[in-house]
Scaffold this motif. Structure first.
Motif, PDB file in Angstrom:
ATOM      1  N   LYS A 112      95.825  61.388  94.161  1.00 17.99           N
ATOM      2  CA  LYS A 112      96.917  61.918  94.813  1.00 17.99           C
ATOM      3  C   LYS A 112      97.863  61.892  93.310  1.00 17.99           C
ATOM      4  N   CYS A 113      98.566  62.893  93.114  1.00 23.57           N
ATOM      5  CA  CYS A 113      99.772  62.674  92.185  1.00 23.57           C
ATOM      6  C   CYS A 113     101.008  63.186  92.713  1.00 23.57           C
ATOM      7  N   LEU A 114     101.899  62.212  92.723  1.00 23.13           N
ATOM      8  CA  LEU A 114     103.350  62.573  92.967  1.00 23.13           C
ATOM      9  C   LEU A 114     104.188  62.912  91.735  1.00 23.13           C
ATOM     10  N   HIS A 115     104.776  64.157  91.926  1.00 26.38           N
ATOM     11  CA  HIS A 115     105.344  64.589  90.551  1.00 26.38           C
ATOM     12  C   HIS A 115     106.649  65.361  91.035  1.00 26.38           C
ATOM     13  N   HIS A 116     107.572  65.213  89.839  1.00 25.82           N
ATOM     14  CA  HIS A 116     108.873  65.798  89.977  1.00 25.82           C
ATOM     15  C   HIS A 116     108.710  67.428  90.184  1.00 25.82           C
ATOM     16  N   THR A 117     109.920  68.070  90.610  1.00 25.04           N
ATOM     17  CA  THR A 117     110.043  69.387  91.050  1.00 25.04           C
ATOM     18  C   THR A 117     110.127  70.134  89.916  1.00 25.04           C
ATOM     19  N   ASP A 118     110.677  69.775  88.563  1.00 26.86           N
ATOM     20  CA  ASP A 118     111.104  70.529  87.608  1.00 26.86           C
ATOM     21  C   ASP A 118     109.777  71.045  86.658  1.00 26.86           C
ATOM     22  N   TYR A 143      91.703  64.887  85.025  1.00 32.37           N
ATOM     23  CA  TYR A 143      90.549  64.529  86.020  1.00 32.37           C
ATOM     24  C   TYR A 143      89.736  65.559  86.635  1.00 32.37           C
ATOM     25  N   ASN A 144      90.048  66.945  86.108  1.00 35.87           N
ATOM     26  CA  ASN A 144      89.294  67.850  86.622  1.00 35.87           C
ATOM     27  C   ASN A 144      89.542  68.178  88.099  1.00 35.87           C
ATOM     28  N   ASP A 145      90.745  67.937  88.408  1.00 34.13           N
ATOM     29  CA  ASP A 145      91.052  67.972  90.094  1.00 34.13           C
ATOM     30  C   ASP A 145      92.016  69.216  90.287  1.00 34.13           C
ATOM     31  N   LYS A 146      91.342  70.322  90.947  1.00 31.35           N
ATOM     32  CA  LYS A 146      91.914  71.827  91.228  1.00 31.35           C
ATOM     33  C   LYS A 146      92.337  71.581  92.720  1.00 31.35           C
ATOM     34  N   LYS A 147      92.411  70.749  93.462  1.00 29.15           N
ATOM     35  CA  LYS A 147      92.838  70.782  94.875  1.00 29.15           C
ATOM     36  C   LYS A 147      94.386  70.548  94.905  1.00 29.15           C
ATOM     37  N   ASP A 162      96.187  67.708  96.399  1.00 31.60           N
ATOM     38  CA  ASP A 162      96.333  66.231  95.727  1.00 31.60           C
ATOM     39  C   ASP A 162      97.452  66.175  95.087  1.00 31.60           C
ATOM     40  N   PHE A 163      98.283  67.186  94.828  1.00 32.14           N
ATOM     41  CA  PHE A 163      99.383  67.099  94.268  1.00 32.14           C
ATOM     42  C   PHE A 163     100.656  67.391  94.885  1.00 32.14           C
ATOM     43  N   ILE A 164     101.494  66.203  95.005  1.00 28.66           N
ATOM     44  CA  ILE A 164     102.645  66.206  95.969  1.00 28.66           C
ATOM     45  C   ILE A 164     103.927  66.440  95.175  1.00 28.66           C
ATOM     46  N   MET A 165     104.627  67.714  95.468  1.00 28.33           N
ATOM     47  CA  MET A 165     105.996  67.680  94.690  1.00 28.33           C
ATOM     48  C   MET A 165     107.019  67.132  95.461  1.00 28.33           C
TER      49      MET A 165
END
Length: 284
Positions: A2-8, A22-26, A29-32
């Protein structure tokens, strides 16, 4: 993962590099995430799962909750006020924290130049290896403008694609591998800038007002889009410019910009500023 990332754009670009590495295109898995957003991000993370936090920071107590669920946490950030909260934190968290270089550039460096932290960070040479799109986004985010108007115009051109900038979108591959596309966005941005400046000047004249904050001259603007660019050349005439917005949930959002003073020191007293500005607005 999982990747938590900023909104900008900086946060989305940083998350793209995690996705690419990581070749992760799901997309799930990415939480803004942003400060003040009510998101149950912790429930989305599995026990012992790999977690990246890029261009964003958790409050220390939230980080403790995360570390109870998984120790495999990597934190990459450049916001000095957030970094300083961890000066006495009891657990060493892998990653890269460095003030003055944007999150997307730091993430690229950590993954591709440092081999995920196996090499030491060289702030002089490693950032120069990032692709142009990442470099421009980072240059704009930290307000450095090493690339001058190309940075400004690229960011404006990129904004036209804002609804397609989720980290797993293939658009990021084009941005970071196709210099012709990057140059097209710079050309588009020049045209957008001319229009924005005309609207920004009108908005400033109609809705802007001067304010003295602890001896600093400020130009304030009630602007739905925020951003110092909307102040046009007036930014050079004040110690700081201050965009603010009343959200539909009743909360206030503020953005501070300055060419002369360290606004991070003002941000530390954010709650006091909030009360002062509300009082000022109601009095007016």
């Amino acid at each position: 993962m999982k990747c938590l990332h900023h909104t900008d754009a900086d946060g989305k670009c940083a998350a793209y590099w995690v996705s690419n590495y990581y070749n992760d295109k799901k997309s799930e898995d990415f939480i803004m995430i942003d400060y003040g957003m009510d998101i149950d991000w912790l429930s989305k993370i599995e026990e012992n799962e790999k977690v990246f936090i890029v261009d964003f920071s958790l409050e220390p107590d939230d980080m403790r909750k995360l570390l109870k669920k998984t120790k495999d946490v990597t934190w990459i950030d450049h916001h000095i006020t957030a970094i300083e909260k961890y000066n006495d934190f009891e657990t060493e968290i892998p990653g890269l924290r460095y003030n003055g270089i944007a999150g997307c550039v730091l993430t690229y460096c950590y993954l591709y130049c440092m081999n995920c932290g196996k090499k030491d960070f060289d702030p002089e040479t490693m950032p120069l290896k990032s692709p142009w799109a990442t470099a421009y986004i980072g240059d704009h985010d930290v307000w450095a403008f090493k690339y001058g108007n190309d940075t400004r115009h690229f960011k404006l051109g990129l904004d036209a694609y804002s609804n397609k900038l989720n980290p797993t979108n293939d658009l990021w591959n084009d941005l970071n591998n196709n210099i012709d596309f990057v140059n097209e966005l710079i050309d588009d941005g020049l045209i957008i800038e001319q229009y924005r400046n005309a609207i920004g000047t009108r908005a400033r004249d109609m809705y802007g007002f001067e304010y003295d904050f602890e001896g600093h001259t400020a130009l304030c603007l009630n602007n739905v889009f925020g951003g110092s660019e909307w102040f046009t050349d007036a930014i050079h005439n004040y110690d700081l410019v201050w965009a603010f917005l009343l959200m539909k949930d009743g909360k206030w959002e503020y953005s501070l910009y300055s060419e002369k003073i360290d606004v991070s020191k003002i941000a530390k007293n954010f709650f006091i500023i909030f009360l002062l500005l509300r009082m000022f607005l109601f009095v007016r």
